[in-house]
Design a protein around this motif. Sequence first.
Motif, PDB file in Angstrom:
ATOM      1  N   VAL A   1       0.869  -1.176   0.000  1.00 23.51           N
ATOM      2  CA  VAL A   1       0.000   0.000   0.000  1.00 23.51           C
ATOM      3  C   VAL A   1       0.902   1.221   0.000  1.00 23.51           C
ATOM      4  CG1 VAL A   1      -1.773   1.265   1.265  1.00 23.51           C
ATOM      5  CG2 VAL A   1      -1.799  -1.227   1.268  1.00 23.51           C
ATOM      6  N   SER A   2       0.707   2.115  -0.970  1.00 22.93           N
ATOM      7  CA  SER A   2       1.491   3.347  -1.015  1.00 22.93           C
ATOM      8  C   SER A   2       0.555   4.534  -0.874  1.00 22.93           C
ATOM      9  CB  SER A   2       2.296   3.437  -2.312  1.00 22.93           C
ATOM     10  OG  SER A   2       1.429   3.419  -3.417  1.00 22.93           O
ATOM     11  N   ARG A   3       1.069   5.577  -0.265  1.00 28.66           N
ATOM     12  CA  ARG A   3       0.267   6.743   0.037  1.00 28.66           C
ATOM     13  C   ARG A   3       0.809   7.938  -0.718  1.00 28.66           C
ATOM     14  NH1 ARG A   3       0.551   9.758   5.677  1.00 28.66           N
ATOM     15  NH2 ARG A   3       2.696   9.398   5.119  1.00 28.66           N
ATOM     16  N   GLY A   4      -0.079   8.697  -1.325  1.00 26.81           N
ATOM     17  CA  GLY A   4       0.281   9.927  -2.002  1.00 26.81           C
ATOM     18  C   GLY A   4      -0.279  11.115  -1.249  1.00 26.81           C
ATOM     19  N   PRO A   5      -0.151  12.318  -1.809  1.00 24.88           N
ATOM     20  CA  PRO A   5      -0.659  13.499  -1.104  1.00 24.88           C
ATOM     21  C   PRO A   5      -2.172  13.482  -0.908  1.00 24.88           C
ATOM     22  CG  PRO A   5       0.650  14.130  -3.031  1.00 24.88           C
ATOM     23  CD  PRO A   5       0.533  12.651  -3.038  1.00 24.88           C
ATOM     24  N   THR A   6      -2.909  12.930  -1.883  1.00 25.92           N
ATOM     25  CA  THR A   6      -4.376  12.938  -1.776  1.00 25.92           C
ATOM     26  C   THR A   6      -5.000  11.571  -2.019  1.00 25.92           C
ATOM     27  OG1 THR A   6      -4.564  13.536  -4.098  1.00 25.92           O
ATOM     28  CG2 THR A   6      -4.539  15.346  -2.503  1.00 25.92           C
ATOM     29  N   THR A   7      -4.213  10.576  -2.392  1.00 28.24           N
ATOM     30  CA  THR A   7      -4.759   9.257  -2.710  1.00 28.24           C
ATOM     31  C   THR A   7      -3.873   8.162  -2.131  1.00 28.24           C
ATOM     32  OG1 THR A   7      -3.521   9.107  -4.773  1.00 28.24           O
ATOM     33  CG2 THR A   7      -5.724  10.072  -4.891  1.00 28.24           C
ATOM     34  N   PHE A   8      -4.366   6.943  -2.185  1.00 30.23           N
ATOM     35  CA  PHE A   8      -3.541   5.794  -1.860  1.00 30.23           C
ATOM     36  C   PHE A   8      -3.759   4.728  -2.918  1.00 30.23           C
ATOM     37  CE2 PHE A   8      -7.504   4.356  -0.045  1.00 30.23           C
ATOM     38  CZ  PHE A   8      -7.481   2.980  -0.216  1.00 30.23           C
ATOM     39  N   THR A   9      -2.792   3.849  -3.057  1.00 29.45           N
ATOM     40  CA  THR A   9      -2.875   2.745  -3.999  1.00 29.45           C
ATOM     41  C   THR A   9      -2.640   1.455  -3.232  1.00 29.45           C
ATOM     42  OG1 THR A   9      -1.953   4.153  -5.730  1.00 29.45           O
ATOM     43  CG2 THR A   9      -1.943   1.794  -6.138  1.00 29.45           C
ATOM     44  N   ALA A  10      -3.516   0.484  -3.413  1.00 28.68           N
ATOM     45  CA  ALA A  10      -3.379  -0.813  -2.760  1.00 28.68           C
ATOM     46  C   ALA A  10      -3.225  -1.880  -3.834  1.00 28.68           C
ATOM     47  CB  ALA A  10      -4.593  -1.108  -1.894  1.00 28.68           C
ATOM     48  N   GLU A  11      -2.221  -2.722  -3.664  1.00 26.79           N
ATOM     49  CA  GLU A  11      -1.964  -3.806  -4.601  1.00 26.79           C
ATOM     50  C   GLU A  11      -2.796  -5.015  -4.185  1.00 26.79           C
ATOM     51  OE1 GLU A  11       2.110  -5.629  -6.240  1.00 26.79           O
ATOM     52  OE2 GLU A  11       1.813  -5.882  -4.097  1.00 26.79           O
TER      53      GLU A  11
END
Length: 176
Positions: free
Chosen positions: A18-28
């Motif tokens: 799981v990676s986190r960005g400034p306004t979103t996140f991405t889950a594999e």
Amino acid sequence: WASPADRVLVLSGTIGEVSRGPTTFTAEVRGLADRLNQPRGRVYQRSCDALLGDARCRVDATAPAMRGSGTVATVRSARSLIASGLAAYASRWFEAGRLVWVSGANAGAAVEVRAHTLAGALAILDLWEPMPAPIVAGDAFQVVAGCDKSLASCRDKFANVLNFRGFPDLPGNDYA
């Protein structure tokens, strides 16, 4: 979504990175076959597979000879700095080591050291990644010695060849 009883199972698996960005996140999402890609046991390779200072390596990474404290004297770029406080260590001592900021805007952040050279009483440290916040002169850090996972480093730098966890005599592709 309005009628949960009419659901259809499309995919089964687990959540991976799981990676986190400034306004979103991405889950594999990893499928069931991902478990077949997980390593079991050790891998035969020339380099060591232990981490410096872990239970298999047995080097005391907390010893004063293995870590240094420095202060940023000059900022060269977002990934390069000149520091004081590391003159007692030879060039390349901290290459592949871990630098942790103890003060400044990056306090608590850690990064791997790409290169370490001496310039008189000052040390030039190049980092693999830019820091999240700008590096400022006066920021303090601690840095741990780096290990390139080779038998030569284990023998010459750490005097720890008995705990080397690689297979240096394994023939390579050029053997045939």
